[in-house]
Design a protein around this motif. Sequence first.
Motif, PDB file in Angstrom:
ATOM      1  N   ALA A 187       0.819  -1.212   0.000  1.00 16.90           N
ATOM      2  CA  ALA A 187       0.000   0.000   0.000  1.00 16.90           C
ATOM      3  C   ALA A 187       0.845   1.251   0.000  1.00 16.90           C
ATOM      4  CB  ALA A 187      -0.931  -0.004   1.206  1.00 16.90           C
ATOM      5  N   ASN A 188       2.065   1.144   0.554  1.00 11.30           N
ATOM      6  CA  ASN A 188       2.931   2.320   0.645  1.00 11.30           C
ATOM      7  C   ASN A 188       3.851   2.469  -0.566  1.00 11.30           C
ATOM      8  OD1 ASN A 188       1.939   3.039   3.186  1.00 11.30           O
ATOM      9  ND2 ASN A 188       3.348   1.597   4.215  1.00 11.30           N
ATOM     10  N   ALA A 189       3.690   1.603  -1.559  1.00 17.69           N
ATOM     11  CA  ALA A 189       4.543   1.682  -2.742  1.00 17.69           C
ATOM     12  C   ALA A 189       4.287   2.978  -3.496  1.00 17.69           C
ATOM     13  CB  ALA A 189       4.279   0.494  -3.663  1.00 17.69           C
ATOM     14  N   THR A 190       5.359   3.598  -3.957  1.00 14.72           N
ATOM     15  CA  THR A 190       5.252   4.851  -4.698  1.00 14.72           C
ATOM     16  C   THR A 190       6.053   4.747  -5.992  1.00 14.72           C
ATOM     17  OG1 THR A 190       7.159   5.755  -3.494  1.00 14.72           O
ATOM     18  CG2 THR A 190       4.953   6.257  -2.625  1.00 14.72           C
ATOM     19  N   ALA A 191       5.663   5.541  -6.968  1.00 17.20           N
ATOM     20  CA  ALA A 191       6.413   5.591  -8.224  1.00 17.20           C
ATOM     21  C   ALA A 191       7.639   6.476  -8.010  1.00 17.20           C
ATOM     22  CB  ALA A 191       5.537   6.148  -9.335  1.00 17.20           C
ATOM     23  N   VAL A 192       8.784   5.849  -7.882  1.00 14.94           N
ATOM     24  CA  VAL A 192      10.026   6.573  -7.591  1.00 14.94           C
ATOM     25  C   VAL A 192      10.693   6.975  -8.897  1.00 14.94           C
ATOM     26  CG1 VAL A 192      12.311   6.411  -6.546  1.00 14.94           C
ATOM     27  CG2 VAL A 192      10.343   5.386  -5.399  1.00 14.94           C
ATOM     28  N   ASN A 193      10.828   8.284  -9.106  1.00 12.97           N
ATOM     29  CA  ASN A 193      11.492   8.804 -10.295  1.00 12.97           C
ATOM     30  C   ASN A 193      12.899   9.306 -10.001  1.00 12.97           C
ATOM     31  OD1 ASN A 193       9.222   8.403 -12.031  1.00 12.97           O
ATOM     32  ND2 ASN A 193       8.270  10.231 -11.159  1.00 12.97           N
ATOM     33  N   PHE A 194      13.135   9.673  -8.733  1.00 10.32           N
ATOM     34  CA  PHE A 194      14.446  10.188  -8.326  1.00 10.32           C
ATOM     35  C   PHE A 194      14.871   9.539  -7.017  1.00 10.32           C
ATOM     36  CE2 PHE A 194      12.689  13.524 -10.997  1.00 10.32           C
ATOM     37  CZ  PHE A 194      13.764  13.844 -11.820  1.00 10.32           C
ATOM     38  N   ILE A 195      16.182   9.360  -6.875  1.00  9.92           N
ATOM     39  CA  ILE A 195      16.769   8.834  -5.648  1.00  9.92           C
ATOM     40  C   ILE A 195      17.576   9.943  -4.988  1.00  9.92           C
ATOM     41  CG2 ILE A 195      18.409   7.171  -4.685  1.00  9.92           C
ATOM     42  CD1 ILE A 195      15.856   5.869  -5.636  1.00  9.92           C
ATOM     43  N   HIS A 196      17.374  10.110  -3.688  1.00  9.05           N
ATOM     44  CA  HIS A 196      18.097  11.122  -2.912  1.00  9.05           C
ATOM     45  C   HIS A 196      19.298  10.453  -2.226  1.00  9.05           C
ATOM     46  CE1 HIS A 196      14.856  14.216  -3.182  1.00  9.05           C
ATOM     47  NE2 HIS A 196      14.119  13.134  -3.365  1.00  9.05           N
ATOM     48  N   LEU A 197      20.481  10.944  -2.516  1.00 10.60           N
ATOM     49  CA  LEU A 197      21.711  10.434  -1.901  1.00 10.60           C
ATOM     50  C   LEU A 197      22.062  11.328  -0.714  1.00 10.60           C
ATOM     51  CD1 LEU A 197      23.701   9.847  -5.228  1.00 10.60           C
ATOM     52  CD2 LEU A 197      22.438   8.142  -3.909  1.00 10.60           C
ATOM     53  N   THR A 198      22.013  10.771   0.479  1.00  3.67           N
ATOM     54  CA  THR A 198      22.166  11.587   1.694  1.00  3.67           C
ATOM     55  C   THR A 198      23.537  11.445   2.349  1.00  3.67           C
ATOM     56  OG1 THR A 198      21.213   9.833   3.081  1.00  3.67           O
ATOM     57  CG2 THR A 198      19.683  11.435   2.116  1.00  3.67           C
ATOM     58  N   GLY A 199      24.481  10.821   1.653  1.00  2.25           N
ATOM     59  CA  GLY A 199      25.791  10.588   2.255  1.00  2.25           C
ATOM     60  C   GLY A 199      26.589  11.839   2.534  1.00  2.25           C
TER      61      GLY A 199
ATOM     62  N   PHE B  89      29.913  12.581  -8.307  1.00  2.00           N
ATOM     63  CA  PHE B  89      30.338  12.898  -6.941  1.00  2.00           C
ATOM     64  C   PHE B  89      30.897  14.316  -6.858  1.00  2.00           C
ATOM     65  CE2 PHE B  89      33.667  12.528  -3.538  1.00  2.00           C
ATOM     66  CZ  PHE B  89      32.784  12.435  -2.469  1.00  2.00           C
ATOM     67  N   LEU B  90      31.697  14.717  -7.835  1.00  2.00           N
ATOM     68  CA  LEU B  90      32.245  16.074  -7.858  1.00  2.00           C
ATOM     69  C   LEU B  90      31.126  17.111  -7.995  1.00  2.00           C
ATOM     70  CD1 LEU B  90      35.371  15.474 -10.123  1.00  2.00           C
ATOM     71  CD2 LEU B  90      35.394  16.080  -7.698  1.00  2.00           C
ATOM     72  N   HIS B  91      30.126  16.791  -8.804  1.00  2.00           N
ATOM     73  CA  HIS B  91      28.972  17.683  -8.949  1.00  2.00           C
ATOM     74  C   HIS B  91      28.218  17.816  -7.633  1.00  2.00           C
ATOM     75  CE1 HIS B  91      24.653  18.445  -9.773  1.00  2.00           C
ATOM     76  NE2 HIS B  91      25.136  19.331 -10.629  1.00  2.00           N
ATOM     77  N   ASP B  92      28.033  16.702  -6.933  1.00  2.00           N
ATOM     78  CA  ASP B  92      27.296  16.723  -5.663  1.00  2.00           C
ATOM     79  C   ASP B  92      28.032  17.516  -4.582  1.00  2.00           C
ATOM     80  OD1 ASP B  92      25.240  15.286  -6.715  1.00  2.00           O
ATOM     81  OD2 ASP B  92      25.827  13.367  -5.836  1.00  2.00           O
ATOM     82  N   LEU B  93      29.361  17.505  -4.631  1.00  2.00           N
ATOM     83  CA  LEU B  93      30.133  18.250  -3.635  1.00  2.00           C
ATOM     84  C   LEU B  93      29.900  19.750  -3.748  1.00  2.00           C
ATOM     85  CD1 LEU B  93      33.535  16.318  -3.724  1.00  2.00           C
ATOM     86  CD2 LEU B  93      31.927  16.417  -1.804  1.00  2.00           C
ATOM     87  N   LEU B  94      29.547  20.210  -4.927  1.00  2.00           N
ATOM     88  CA  LEU B  94      29.304  21.635  -5.146  1.00  2.00           C
ATOM     89  C   LEU B  94      27.814  21.981  -5.190  1.00  2.00           C
ATOM     90  CD1 LEU B  94      31.985  22.387  -7.906  1.00  2.00           C
ATOM     91  CD2 LEU B  94      32.200  22.643  -5.420  1.00  2.00           C
ATOM     92  N   SER B  95      26.977  20.978  -5.050  1.00  2.00           N
ATOM     93  CA  SER B  95      25.533  21.179  -5.172  1.00  2.00           C
ATOM     94  C   SER B  95      24.848  21.055  -3.807  1.00  2.00           C
ATOM     95  CB  SER B  95      24.941  20.165  -6.150  1.00  2.00           C
ATOM     96  OG  SER B  95      23.549  20.276  -6.218  1.00  2.00           O
ATOM     97  N   LYS B  96      23.716  21.719  -3.662  1.00  2.00           N
ATOM     98  CA  LYS B  96      22.945  21.629  -2.418  1.00  2.00           C
ATOM     99  C   LYS B  96      21.997  20.436  -2.414  1.00  2.00           C
ATOM    100  CE  LYS B  96      23.039  26.595  -1.392  1.00  2.00           C
ATOM    101  NZ  LYS B  96      22.229  27.828  -1.161  1.00  2.00           N
ATOM    102  N   SER B  97      21.551  20.022  -3.597  1.00  2.00           N
ATOM    103  CA  SER B  97      20.662  18.861  -3.705  1.00  2.00           C
ATOM    104  C   SER B  97      21.401  17.705  -4.336  1.00  2.00           C
ATOM    105  CB  SER B  97      19.425  19.207  -4.539  1.00  2.00           C
ATOM    106  OG  SER B  97      19.794  19.571  -5.856  1.00  2.00           O
ATOM    107  N   HIS B  98      21.311  16.539  -3.727  1.00  2.00           N
ATOM    108  CA  HIS B  98      22.049  15.368  -4.185  1.00  2.00           C
ATOM    109  C   HIS B  98      21.051  14.307  -4.638  1.00  2.00           C
ATOM    110  CE1 HIS B  98      24.708  17.064  -0.813  1.00  2.00           C
ATOM    111  NE2 HIS B  98      25.090  17.601  -1.965  1.00  2.00           N
ATOM    112  N   ILE B  99      20.545  14.499  -5.845  1.00  2.00           N
ATOM    113  CA  ILE B  99      19.565  13.558  -6.387  1.00  2.00           C
ATOM    114  C   ILE B  99      20.062  12.993  -7.709  1.00  2.00           C
ATOM    115  CG2 ILE B  99      17.605  14.706  -5.267  1.00  2.00           C
ATOM    116  CD1 ILE B  99      16.936  15.956  -7.987  1.00  2.00           C
ATOM    117  N   ILE B 100      19.524  11.833  -8.035  1.00  2.00           N
ATOM    118  CA  ILE B 100      19.843  11.173  -9.296  1.00  2.00           C
ATOM    119  C   ILE B 100      18.565  10.497  -9.782  1.00  2.00           C
ATOM    120  CG2 ILE B 100      20.626   9.074  -8.107  1.00  2.00           C
ATOM    121  CD1 ILE B 100      22.658   8.665 -10.367  1.00  2.00           C
ATOM    122  N   SER B 101      18.340  10.493 -11.081  1.00  2.00           N
ATOM    123  CA  SER B 101      17.147   9.835 -11.607  1.00  2.00           C
ATOM    124  C   SER B 101      17.207   8.344 -11.303  1.00  2.00           C
ATOM    125  CB  SER B 101      17.038  10.062 -13.119  1.00  2.00           C
ATOM    126  OG  SER B 101      18.069   9.365 -13.800  1.00  2.00           O
ATOM    127  N   TYR B 102      16.048   7.717 -11.207  1.00  2.00           N
ATOM    128  CA  TYR B 102      16.005   6.289 -10.889  1.00  2.00           C
ATOM    129  C   TYR B 102      16.729   5.482 -11.969  1.00  2.00           C
ATOM    130  CZ  TYR B 102      14.157   1.695  -9.632  1.00  2.00           C
ATOM    131  OH  TYR B 102      14.040   0.383  -9.272  1.00  2.00           O
TER     132      TYR B 102
END
Length: 308
Positions: free
Chosen positions: A2-14, A80-93
Amino acid sequence: MANATAVNFIHLTGLSHMSQRLRLLLFAVTSLCYAAILLVNGVLIVTIILDKKLHEPMCFFLCNLCVNGLYGTVAFFPKFLHDLLSKSHIISYFGCLMQVFVIYSYAASEIAVLAVMAYDRYVAICRPLQYHSIMTKCRVLLLVTFSRLTPLLCQAVVVIMTSKLELCGSHINKVYCENWSLIQLSCSPATANDIVGFGNILFYFGHDLFIMCSYVQLVKLALRSKEGRKKFMQTCVPHLLCLFNVTVALLFDLMYARYGTSSMPQSLKNFMAIQILAIPPLLNPIIYGLRLSKVRNNVLKYCRRKKV
């Protein structure tokens, strides 16, 4: 379900815990590391391709190892280099699945190439008179194809199975996409995925066992003569160092992915996650470049020509 969602983006929180100043410092260090990886692997590949004296099985396998190092790092370092300079760390599924495919097939190919190189050394030292009749151009091509194609097929199965899962979340506490983390986001148990994943691990663990068994025979033979010991030190020690380097890196990554705890510092988690993509591609060509005199001399000769 029931909690399944259509995931289009993944958030990398590392990287969410890291300050801006520390990110800039890490960006500079990572940029230098990636530049060094591109340089040392590129120089070795170009040297082997241009110098006909290096057109022999061992050097072709070494070239394959360097190409694989570049293949694996291109899936990680730019993002990874892009994420180091970015505020949002997302990637398409889809991008996440592709990153999983490339990184996993890179790691599997690394082990496969080292297994092929171990076979080459076994034939060269244990059956030297038959070496050229065994290691023909056709067999070298087959071994290179095996070391590249089999990992791609194995990881394609893993990624396709993962893509079929319904996800109940979109946050991964890592700096890149990892298959085990995606499975943990599944809304239902993914037993089949676990079985296939462990099957892949066992398959490539078998490669390690093959390498160890071949080297038991090599050591026995090398101890019998001074010439055998010299050949072993020149060509086999670099291979063993690379194998140790890759195996330790893979074990760290697997232990972290499967058994990492929330109490572990995030900076240590990040290091354990990225060392498989940074240390082997950087050290492998350096180890071979320093230890194999034929390769080292040709690299130095090529560099001197460029200066002139």
